[in-house]
Design an enzyme around this catalytic site. Structure first.
Site, mmCIF file in Angstrom:
data_model
loop_
_atom_site.group_PDB
_atom_site.id
_atom_site.type_symbol
_atom_site.label_atom_id
_atom_site.label_comp_id
_atom_site.label_asym_id
_atom_site.label_seq_id
_atom_site.Cartn_x
_atom_site.Cartn_y
_atom_site.Cartn_z
ATOM 1 N N GLU A 41 0.888 -1.071 -0.071
ATOM 2 C CA GLU A 41 0.222 -0.057 0.058
ATOM 3 C C GLU A 41 0.886 1.362 0.107
ATOM 4 O OE1 GLU A 41 -3.486 2.037 3.047
ATOM 5 O OE2 GLU A 41 -2.202 0.262 3.692
ATOM 6 N N LYS A 115 -9.247 2.163 -1.975
ATOM 7 C CA LYS A 115 -9.403 1.898 -0.567
ATOM 8 C C LYS A 115 -10.778 2.267 -0.080
ATOM 9 C CE LYS A 115 -7.064 1.492 3.756
ATOM 10 N NZ LYS A 115 -5.718 2.052 4.579
ATOM 11 N N CYS A 151 -5.567 -2.981 2.629
ATOM 12 C CA CYS A 151 -5.439 -2.965 4.046
ATOM 13 C C CYS A 151 -6.427 -3.039 4.769
ATOM 14 C CB CYS A 151 -4.717 -1.957 4.293
ATOM 15 S SG CYS A 151 -3.642 -2.032 6.029
#
Length: 413
Positions: A41, A115, A151
């Protein structure tokens, strides 16, 4: 399908260096026959870039760096990297960016996923810079449909949105998660718990290295559809490993993933990486510390010697009129054992001068604190003269209780 897990150590803002590290990892994956290379990330800007994302010039430079990496990796296998991506939306006094997983293929960069779950707890404050991404569709690579997560998207258990389940429902055969998950006690077991919940093959690639106060431990892994380990990369160091994600016979020994209680050795590795990277990334040539002969400063000295090399560490003993001579003897013995530099500076001349100048002011708390402040002046004089970093030797209990002297034993990092 062969996937290269590439956990690398980016530096915040070092776009050129981060691109070079990514390119080297992609080339290593190419040589190993990977169909896809997965990097962590936010690997292009480094994580966490924080308020530098409010600078449009930096955001533009990150975009150019991502495009540059795509062009330079044209001859390699497809790669997915973490970077920033414009959302195309406007928010008042907000960068309105996506924390994105970007697919590099054929010399071009394409948004694979943004995300969706933005953490705003503990050390995270991602909603300050990013907007939640829209639902993403699986991407076909080497004949397989892969779903990409960033994540926190994997840690969806207590959120109203569930990106892993949505990707599975959309036809993803396997999930790929790009992460910059900081190290803390027991965190690997928590990652594995969340990685097994989707009940499908999964690749998890975590950053390694340290940026400021955050340490990233790496320990990337791959699981088969039953949650059994296919691979795990080492902790606290860069590594690239290729795994056949859909080969159920390539499992690695289970004990490589089930870690159990955090060990002192693991904590030591983490602390050494934190010190080493802070100095390297800030171009600090050496470190100094006060060495009293007690446990706290001795622990810091051992960490510093391991992290930086003994030739880059200097310990200073500063005995006062109240110091037991055995303290200096113990400090000297430890310094000699570690091979670090050792200096002794007598506090008495400064202490006496302070008493002569300040006179009746040095009563009560002022008198108690003056020694710690004079010691800090000596330690900072070494740092100012020779460069580098002053390492603080207080412990967290003292800091939590406020048992410390401002501008004294709180000095240093």
């Amino acid at each position: 399908m062969k996937i290269a897990l590439a956990q690398i150590n980016p530096t915040i803002g070092d776009l050129e260096g981060n691109v070079d590290r990514c390119l080297a990892a992609i080339e290593e994956g190419r040589r190993a026959g990977a169909d896809l290379v997965v990097l962590p990330e936010m690997v292009i800007p480094g994580y966490p870039p924080r308020d530098i994302l409010c600078d449009p010039g930096f955001v533009e430079a990150v975009g150019e760096a991502t495009a540059d990496l795509a062009a330079r990796a044209r001859e390699g296998p497809p790669a997915v990297v973490g970077t920033v991506w414009p959302s195309g939306r406007h928010r008042f006094r907000h960068p309105a960016l996506y924390n994105a997983a970007v697919l590099l293929r054929g010399g071009e960069a394409h948004l694979a996923a943004a995300k969706r779950l933005l953490p705003t707890y503990d050390v995270f404050y991602e909603a300050r810079w990013f907007l939640p991404g829209p639902p993403s569709a699986p991407v076909e690579i080497a004949g397989r449909r892969l779903g990409f997560l960033v994540c926190e998207d994997l840690w969806d258990e207590e959120y109203p949105l569930h990106p892993p389940a949505e990707l599975r429902a959309a036809g993803a055969e396997a999930l790929v998660c790009l992460a910059a998950s900081p190290y803390r006690r027991g965190v690997l077991d928590r990652r594995l718990y969340h990685a097994r919940r989707p009940r499908c093959p999964l690749v998890y690639v975590n950053a390694c290295g340290a940026n400021d106060e955050l340490i990233f431990d790496g320990r990337s892994f791959a699981l088969d559809g039953e949650g059994r380990p296919l691979a795990r990369l080492p902790g606290f160091e860069e590594a690239v490993q290729v795994v056949d994600l859909l080969d159920k016979f390539s499992t690695c020994p289970t004990d490589r993933l089930e870690t159990g209680p955090t060990t002192e050795a693991e904590l030591f590795q983490a602390l050494c990486l934190g010190v080493a990277d802070f100095c390297r990334k800030n171009n600090l040539p050496r470190a100094c510390l006060g060495l009293s002969g007690g446990v706290d400063s001795a622990t810091v000295a051992v960490i510093a010697a391991e992290a930086l090399g003994p030739e880059r560490v200097t310990a200073i003993s500063i005995p006062s009129r109240y110091t037991d001579p055995r303290s200096v003897t113990s400090a000297r013995a430890l310094a000699e054992s570690l091979g670090i530099g050792f200096e002794v500076v007598d506090l008495e001349p400064l202490h006496a001068a302070a008493e002569a100048v300040l006179g009746d002011l040095l009563v009560g708390t002022a008198a108690e604190n003056v020694q710690a402040r004079l010691r800090a002046m000596i330690l900072m004089a070494f740092v100012n003269r020779y460069g580098g970093l002053l390492l603080n030797t207080s412990n967290k209990t003292e800091l939590s209780l406020g048992y410390a002297t401002l501008y004294g034993d709180m000095a240093g990092g």
